[in-house]
Write a protein that holds these residues in place. Structure first.
Motif, PDB file in Angstrom:
ATOM      1  N   MET A 110      13.070   0.442   0.094  1.00  0.00           N
ATOM      2  CA  MET A 110      12.205   0.081  -1.029  1.00  0.00           C
ATOM      3  C   MET A 110      11.535  -1.271  -0.797  1.00  0.00           C
ATOM      4  SD  MET A 110      14.666   1.327  -4.155  1.00  0.00           S
ATOM      5  CE  MET A 110      13.579   0.762  -5.443  1.00  0.00           C
ATOM      6  N   ILE A 111      12.308  -2.229  -0.254  1.00  0.00           N
ATOM      7  CA  ILE A 111      11.736  -3.552   0.006  1.00  0.00           C
ATOM      8  C   ILE A 111      10.684  -3.469   1.102  1.00  0.00           C
ATOM      9  CG2 ILE A 111      12.300  -5.859   0.870  1.00  0.00           C
ATOM     10  CD1 ILE A 111      15.061  -5.473  -0.512  1.00  0.00           C
ATOM     11  N   TRP A 153      11.128 -10.008   8.200  1.00  0.00           N
ATOM     12  CA  TRP A 153      11.565  -9.531   6.874  1.00  0.00           C
ATOM     13  C   TRP A 153      13.063  -9.671   6.672  1.00  0.00           C
ATOM     14  CZ3 TRP A 153       8.536  -4.234   7.011  1.00  0.00           C
ATOM     15  CH2 TRP A 153       7.155  -4.512   6.938  1.00  0.00           C
ATOM     16  N   ARG A 208       8.828  -0.934   1.859  1.00  0.00           N
ATOM     17  CA  ARG A 208       7.631  -0.274   1.330  1.00  0.00           C
ATOM     18  C   ARG A 208       6.759  -1.263   0.556  1.00  0.00           C
ATOM     19  NH1 ARG A 208       7.730   5.532  -1.610  1.00  0.00           N
ATOM     20  NH2 ARG A 208       8.031   6.121   0.557  1.00  0.00           N
ATOM     21  N   GLU A 209       7.388  -2.160  -0.196  1.00  0.00           N
ATOM     22  CA  GLU A 209       6.616  -3.163  -0.934  1.00  0.00           C
ATOM     23  C   GLU A 209       6.027  -4.228  -0.012  1.00  0.00           C
ATOM     24  OE1 GLU A 209       5.822  -3.068  -4.120  1.00  0.00           O
ATOM     25  OE2 GLU A 209       6.877  -1.150  -4.303  1.00  0.00           O
ATOM     26  N   LEU A 210       6.769  -4.580   1.052  1.00  0.00           N
ATOM     27  CA  LEU A 210       6.285  -5.620   1.959  1.00  0.00           C
ATOM     28  C   LEU A 210       5.104  -5.141   2.796  1.00  0.00           C
ATOM     29  CD1 LEU A 210       9.675  -7.107   3.190  1.00  0.00           C
ATOM     30  CD2 LEU A 210       8.015  -8.229   1.721  1.00  0.00           C
ATOM     31  N   THR A 211       5.067  -3.864   3.106  1.00  0.00           N
ATOM     32  CA  THR A 211       3.933  -3.352   3.887  1.00  0.00           C
ATOM     33  C   THR A 211       2.628  -3.402   3.106  1.00  0.00           C
ATOM     34  OG1 THR A 211       4.614  -1.134   3.173  1.00  0.00           O
ATOM     35  CG2 THR A 211       5.291  -1.835   5.372  1.00  0.00           C
ATOM     36  N   LYS A 212       2.717  -3.416   1.783  1.00  0.00           N
ATOM     37  CA  LYS A 212       1.500  -3.500   0.970  1.00  0.00           C
ATOM     38  C   LYS A 212       0.899  -4.905   0.972  1.00  0.00           C
ATOM     39  CE  LYS A 212       3.139   0.125  -2.161  1.00  0.00           C
ATOM     40  NZ  LYS A 212       3.545   0.437  -3.555  1.00  0.00           N
ATOM     41  N   ASP A 213       1.711  -5.930   1.275  1.00  0.00           N
ATOM     42  CA  ASP A 213       1.235  -7.310   1.268  1.00  0.00           C
ATOM     43  C   ASP A 213       0.694  -7.660   2.652  1.00  0.00           C
ATOM     44  OD1 ASP A 213       0.694  -9.915   0.798  1.00  0.00           O
ATOM     45  OD2 ASP A 213       2.713 -10.475   0.130  1.00  0.00           O
TER      46      ASP A 213
END
Length: 346
Positions: free
Chosen positions: A206-207, A222, A209-214
């Protein structure tokens, strides 16, 4: 994940591998192989008896889906096996591997609607054997149930994060989906069977997935964002040894413990008859039950006992009502005596 992996080490090969997984595989068309195949290839797999009824019902659909690619499928109910083989109309040399994976998934209780997806180029399959990872049967069942979760919520979250279809059946875990998701599913399953809770890997996915958006954090390390798992179960070799306290030396042996016969002789029960012994034992049990009931009753009534009130004497009680007039006069005289006289104008 960028130029650095999750362990904080820059690795150019990991970037190449990630880019390779993300590449779009072009679809293989019949025009790419006009001469077809020269040799025949075949694969066979066994299926359990409880799958026979379902396979009979869906077998016409399996044959029609494989005939589109020029592959022939056969089922033998007597031997309990499924066979796929290439024909002269087969143009894709890799489709026989896909057909083999399809019949393997069907034998592992995967429904036809999901198993037929493996024939696509961007979809793969993986059958993970978990029976040999844990020796103890009770631990194996508990960890397998931990992978499924209450009402299947853990398995559903794994499917949503990896974009894969996952089925836990017996001593195997069948996964179907993109190749990168299959790697993540295998890692989660193996860690779970090695007594690492799947919630750690789910949180990490989950983390990520969110970091790839930034875009700012895309090429950074990471490790500081990912949860860390510390194994608290130390092995017996690494555990600190307990220091044994040496007792003082005595030349005399320890006293011999009393036997049951000695205890009966000391209490006088040995000389009683069997009926008297039973009556005595029954009475002892009744006394124990009465004492336990009394303790329970006291514990139950303890909350209903009001606390003791502390009696404080009022201020008016401490002071006497009679006023000492003489002492008050002396106090006033002393005050007048030491008061400085006021200066008069000349």
């Amino acid at each position: 994940m960028g130029s650095k992996n999750s362990e904080g080490k820059s690795d150019s090969t990991s970037e190449v591998v990630d880019n390779a997984w993300s590449l779009k595989i072009p679809k293989f068309q019949p025009e790419d192989n006009p001469h077809r195949l020269l040799e025949e290839s075949s694969f066979a797999t066994l299926f359990p008896r409880y799958r026979e009824l379902y396979l009979r019902e869906c077998w016409p659909l399996v044959q029609s889906s494989l005939e589109e690619h020029g592959v022939k499928a056969e089922i033998d109910v007597v031997e309990g096996s499924m066979t796929v083989r290439t024909t002269r109309r087969t143009w894709d040399p890799y489709i026989i591997i896909k057909a083999r994976d399809m019949i393997k998934l069907l034998s592992r209780s995967v429904p036809y609607e999901q198993a037929v997806r493996v024939l696509d180029d961007d979809v793969g399959s993986d059958i993970i054997k978990i029976g040999s990872l844990v020796r103890n049967r009770e631990k194996f069942v508990k960890r397998r149930q931990r992978l499924i979760g209450p009402n299947g919520c853990t398995l559903k979250s794994i499917e949503l994060l990896t974009d894969c279809y996952v089925l836990v059946q017996g001593q195997t875990v069948a996964a179907l989906g993109p190749y990168k998701g299959l790697q993540q599913v295998r890692r989660i399953v193996e860690d779970t069977m090695n007594n690492i809770h799947p919630i750690y890997n789910i949180k990490a996915l989950m983390i990520k997935r969110e970091l790839t958006k930034d875009p700012k954090l895309k090429n950074e390390n990471w490790e500081r964002f990912l949860p860390k798992f510390n194994n608290k179960n130390l092995s017996k070799r690494k555990q600190p040894k307990k220091k044994k306290i040496k007792k003082g030396y005595t030349p005399f042996p320890p006293p011999q413990p009393e036997s049951k016969l000695d205890k009966e002789l000391a209490s006088g029960e040995y000389f009683l008859k069997e009926e008297q012994r039973q009556i005595r034992r029954r009475k002892m049990k009744e006394d124990q039950h009465a004492a336990a009931a009394k303790l329970r009753e006291e514990k139950r009534n303890k909350s209903f006992i009001p606390p003791e009130e502390s009696h404080f004497k009022s201020v008016t009680e401490n002071k006497s009502s009679d006023i000492d007039v003489e002492a008050l006069k002396k106090k006033i005289k002393n005050v007048k005596k030491y008061r400085p006289k006021s200066r008069t104008r000349q």
